[in-house]
Motif scaffolding. Structure first.
Motif, PDB file in Angstrom:
ATOM      1  N   ILE A  37       0.907  -1.160   0.000  1.00  0.00           N
ATOM      2  CA  ILE A  37       0.000   0.000   0.000  1.00  0.00           C
ATOM      3  C   ILE A  37       0.937   1.198   0.000  1.00  0.00           C
ATOM      4  O   ILE A  37       1.771   1.344   0.896  1.00  0.00           O
ATOM      5  N   LYS A  38       0.840   2.028  -1.031  1.00  0.00           N
ATOM      6  CA  LYS A  38       1.879   3.015  -1.309  1.00  0.00           C
ATOM      7  C   LYS A  38       1.721   4.341  -0.581  1.00  0.00           C
ATOM      8  O   LYS A  38       0.596   4.816  -0.369  1.00  0.00           O
ATOM      9  N   TYR A  39       2.854   4.934  -0.293  1.00  0.00           N
ATOM     10  CA  TYR A  39       2.965   6.305   0.227  1.00  0.00           C
ATOM     11  C   TYR A  39       3.144   7.224  -0.975  1.00  0.00           C
ATOM     12  O   TYR A  39       4.081   7.064  -1.755  1.00  0.00           O
ATOM     13  N   SER A  80       0.748   3.569   4.944  1.00  0.00           N
ATOM     14  CA  SER A  80       1.257   2.638   3.933  1.00  0.00           C
ATOM     15  C   SER A  80       1.728   1.357   4.614  1.00  0.00           C
ATOM     16  O   SER A  80       1.831   1.296   5.845  1.00  0.00           O
ATOM     17  N   LEU A  81       1.973   0.350   3.785  1.00  0.00           N
ATOM     18  CA  LEU A  81       2.270  -0.983   4.310  1.00  0.00           C
ATOM     19  C   LEU A  81       3.326  -1.625   3.411  1.00  0.00           C
ATOM     20  O   LEU A  81       3.247  -1.507   2.189  1.00  0.00           O
ATOM     21  N   ARG A  90       9.849   2.786   7.340  1.00  0.00           N
ATOM     22  CA  ARG A  90       9.329   1.412   7.285  1.00  0.00           C
ATOM     23  C   ARG A  90      10.454   0.375   7.281  1.00  0.00           C
ATOM     24  O   ARG A  90      10.184  -0.820   7.426  1.00  0.00           O
ATOM     25  N   SER A  91      11.707   0.815   7.062  1.00  0.00           N
ATOM     26  CA  SER A  91      12.826  -0.136   7.071  1.00  0.00           C
ATOM     27  C   SER A  91      13.424  -0.297   8.465  1.00  0.00           C
ATOM     28  O   SER A  91      14.369  -1.055   8.649  1.00  0.00           O
ATOM     29  N   TRP A 129       3.141   1.890   8.303  1.00  0.00           N
ATOM     30  CA  TRP A 129       3.501   3.260   8.685  1.00  0.00           C
ATOM     31  C   TRP A 129       2.224   3.953   9.132  1.00  0.00           C
ATOM     32  O   TRP A 129       1.312   4.180   8.332  1.00  0.00           O
ATOM     33  N   LEU A 130       2.148   4.253  10.432  1.00  0.00           N
ATOM     34  CA  LEU A 130       1.019   4.987  10.997  1.00  0.00           C
ATOM     35  C   LEU A 130       1.253   6.454  10.634  1.00  0.00           C
ATOM     36  O   LEU A 130       2.231   7.038  11.080  1.00  0.00           O
ATOM     37  N   PRO A 131       0.393   7.025   9.790  1.00  0.00           N
ATOM     38  CA  PRO A 131       0.739   8.311   9.176  1.00  0.00           C
ATOM     39  C   PRO A 131       0.847   9.469  10.160  1.00  0.00           C
ATOM     40  O   PRO A 131       1.712  10.316  10.023  1.00  0.00           O
ATOM     41  N   GLY A 132      -0.023   9.480  11.176  1.00  0.00           N
ATOM     42  CA  GLY A 132      -0.006  10.575  12.143  1.00  0.00           C
ATOM     43  C   GLY A 132      -0.272  11.913  11.490  1.00  0.00           C
ATOM     44  O   GLY A 132      -0.585  11.993  10.289  1.00  0.00           O
TER      45      GLY A 132
END
Ligand code: DP6
Length: 324
Positions: free
Chosen positions: A17-19, A34-35, A145-146, A154-157
């Motif tokens: 799931i893209k950023y 994203s994931l 994410r790495s 990634w919890l966008p916040g």
């Protein structure tokens, strides 16, 4: 006083799931969650040494002095670390990738994840995983994410404090494999940083962002249940939606080449013939082909028969950043 050098290893990651697009470009706060999965076979190893005798930072990548733009980006990142040091020193940064930079595999995620861990350690900061992920994000969004291991969200916040990545399944959870089919080795004209800044100009971006929580929940569930058919459907949809935004930005970004589209068709044909496989594409023409371990030989065999495919890199799921 000069402090001891620190070295860290990090893997790049492939987003399912893209950023794409930031709420805040300077802080790299993304518009959407994203994931991704870390790629075990690929890695960047970076060492950082802060020294009192340097007039400026010195960056070596794969044995070569880095280009001015790369040095500037790394120095700006190190300034964030230096803000927290009692004595502000410049650093020698030596970075090595085990994959060719020219292969079109995004290296900024592994680069800034390894740099965040090595630099913060060399500076004497003791950061936990969340703090490290937040720091890596400032260098390159996808780098956050790495930091955690395996399958990551990634919890966008909305602020620096609450925008970071967490692992939701370990690397060994599912034997998923990314086969990176290289169709063009040249450097992209418009990199992701410039691309993110254009996302809001596409009338499709708001629809992509609004629907993101639904796609992300479906993708996370497909991974947790190891349901490849559900995974394939949502991963291709998400990649296609990001490229629809790119292609309808002002100015438009078209990363696909003829060979990219040929591969997209092939993957769908193979799947319709019963081979569990799907594609996802980042900000470039190369195609990430995803399948399960038991199907790798067959998928790789198919890819090797295609004249347009110059090389194939293969990787399973990998761990998080590590100090060495
Ligand atoms: C298409 O993390 O490379 O790969 O923060 O400007 O360095 P910067 O952008 P970057 O963007 C990645 C974009 C992508 C999708 C993804 O990895 O989620």
């Amino acid at each position: 006083m000069t402090s001891p050098a620190a070295t860290a290893v990090a893997h790049p990651n492939i987003a399912f799931i893209k950023y794409w697009g930031n709420r805040d470009d300077a802080l790299r706060i993304p518009m959407n969650a994203s994931l991704s999965m870390n790629l075990a076979a690929l890695s960047t190893t970076t060492s950082v040494e802060f020294r009192c005798d340097l007039q400026q930072d010195d960056l070596l990548i794969d044995g070569q002095s880095a280009a001015p733009a790369a040095l500037q980006r790394v120095s700006a990142f190190l300034d964030i670390v230096r803000e927290r040091m009692p004595e502000k020193q410049h650093a020698i940064i030596i970075s090595r990738n085990n994959f060719p930079m020219g292969a079109g595999i995004a290296s900024s995620a592994s680069a800034f994840a390894a740099l965040a861990a090595a630099a913060s350690h060399a500076a004497g900061l003791d950061l936990d995983e969340t703090a490290l992920s937040r720091l890596a994000r400032r260098g390159s969004g996808s780098a956050c994410r790495s930091i955690p291991a395996g399958f990551v969200e990634w919890l966008p916040g909305r602020e620096d404090e609450n925008s970071y990545a967490v692992s939701f399944a370990p690397a060994g959870h599912w034997h998923l494999v990314d086969l990176i089919a290289v169709v063009n080795r040249t450097h992209k004209e418009v990199g992701s940083t410039a691309g993110h800044a254009l996302a809001a100009t596409s009338p499709l971006q708001s629809a992509r962002v609004t629907d993101c929580p639904r796609r992300l929940a479906l993708c996370r569930q497909a991974i947790l249940e190891k349901d490849f058919a559900a995974f394939a459907a949502i991963v291709e949809l998400d990649s296609d939606m990001m490229h629809a935004v790119m292609q309808t930005s002002t100015p438009p970004l078209l990363y696909w080449e003829a060979a990219t589209v040929e591969l997209m068709h092939k993957v769908r044909t193979w799947r319709s013939q019963g081979l569990p496989v799907c594609y996802t594409i980042d900000a470039g023409p190369n195609v990430h082909i995803l399948c399960q371990q038991q199907d790798v030989t067959q998928v790789e065999g198919q890819l090797q028969q295609m004249a347009a495919v110059q090389a194939v890199y293969r990787s399973g799921a990998g761990g998080g950043v590590q100090l060495v």
